[in-house]
Write an enzyme that holds these catalytic residues in place. Structure first.
Site, PDB file in Angstrom:
ATOM      1  N   ILE A  14      -9.813   3.987 -16.080  1.00 31.47           N
ATOM      2  CA  ILE A  14     -11.097   3.481 -16.569  1.00 31.47           C
ATOM      3  C   ILE A  14     -11.013   2.024 -17.014  1.00 31.47           C
ATOM      4  O   ILE A  14     -12.000   1.292 -16.955  1.00 31.47           O
ATOM      5  CB  ILE A  14     -11.666   4.374 -17.706  1.00 31.47           C
ATOM      6  N   GLY A  35      -4.175   8.746 -25.220  1.00 30.39           N
ATOM      7  CA  GLY A  35      -5.011   8.996 -24.052  1.00 30.39           C
ATOM      8  C   GLY A  35      -5.860   7.803 -23.663  1.00 30.39           C
ATOM      9  O   GLY A  35      -5.408   6.652 -23.660  1.00 30.39           O
ATOM     10  N   ASP A  37      -8.322   6.422 -25.240  1.00 29.71           N
ATOM     11  CA  ASP A  37      -8.498   5.518 -26.376  1.00 29.71           C
ATOM     12  C   ASP A  37      -7.348   4.513 -26.451  1.00 29.71           C
ATOM     13  O   ASP A  37      -7.562   3.302 -26.559  1.00 29.71           O
ATOM     14  CB  ASP A  37      -8.586   6.353 -27.659  1.00 29.71           C
ATOM     15  N   SER A 120     -13.376  14.451 -24.454  1.00 29.47           N
ATOM     16  CA  SER A 120     -12.878  15.627 -25.190  1.00 29.47           C
ATOM     17  C   SER A 120     -12.022  16.590 -24.380  1.00 29.47           C
ATOM     18  O   SER A 120     -11.587  17.611 -24.899  1.00 29.47           O
ATOM     19  CB  SER A 120     -14.024  16.422 -25.845  1.00 29.47           C
ATOM     20  N   THR A 121     -11.742  16.291 -23.107  1.00 31.38           N
ATOM     21  CA  THR A 121     -10.998  17.256 -22.286  1.00 31.38           C
ATOM     22  C   THR A 121      -9.487  17.082 -22.365  1.00 31.38           C
ATOM     23  O   THR A 121      -8.749  17.917 -21.853  1.00 31.38           O
ATOM     24  CB  THR A 121     -11.418  17.177 -20.802  1.00 31.38           C
TER      25      THR A 121
END
Length: 172
Positions: A14, A35, A37, A120-121
């Site tokens: 991303i 992750g 973030d 959230s995954t």
């Protein structure tokens, strides 16, 4: 341009997407983590952390925006997804709120393109199939009435998530 033309599934990182804004699946402090973030904070550089310090955190389901700093993206929309606790603690509604509030910010700012991770995954444990369904339904519902963003990218880091997004888009 039809509604179907406004949502595209991509596989990759991303932080490298060519979108005006990317969405950060942040923790409530907004000060970086693991992750997605962690990857966004690392790629954006220290200016992002400095800007986030002034935002005083973010509640689950809410969204806040910063500049993109060293990213290709001009903006980062930070949203805090729910931790999965079995589905009986409003996790579905809170996740839908992440998409709704992120898109509201994008629409208000007339952002043309935005890329979402699978919020959230990861370590938050939300079942990927349920999260994908929520994401697609919320995006479609909002894009039916909003002109902006003109393009939404669903970013999959894995082949499994990519295939799940494709399947969900076809079935919804």
């Amino acid at each position: 341009m039809t509604l179907s033309d406004r949502i595209m599934v991509l596989k990759g990182d991303i932080t490298l997407v060519d979108a005006e804004a990317i969405v950060n699946a942040a923790n409530s402090s907004l000060l970086g983590g693991g992750g997605v973030d962690g990857a966004i904070h690392t790629a954006a550089g220290p200016g992002l952390l400095e800007e986030c310090r002034n935002l005083n955190g973010c509640a689950v389901g809410e969204a806040k925006v910063t500049g993109g700093h060293n990213l290709k993206a001009r903006y980062v929309i930070h949203t805090v997804g729910p931790v999965w606790r079995g589905g009986a603690r409003d996790e579905h509604e809170l996740l839908a709120s992440c998409y709704r509030n992120s898109l509201k910010l994008a629409a208000d700012m007339k952002i043309k393109s935005v890329a979402f991770p699978a919020i959230s995954t990861g370590v938050y444990g939300f079942p990927a199939d349920q999260a994908s369904l929520i994401a697609v339904k919320e995006l479609r519902r909002i894009l039916r009435r909003e002109k902006f963003p003109q393009m939404v990218y669903l970013l999959a880091f894995s082949e499994q998530q990519y295939n799940l997004y494709i399947k969900t888009l076809k079935e919804c």
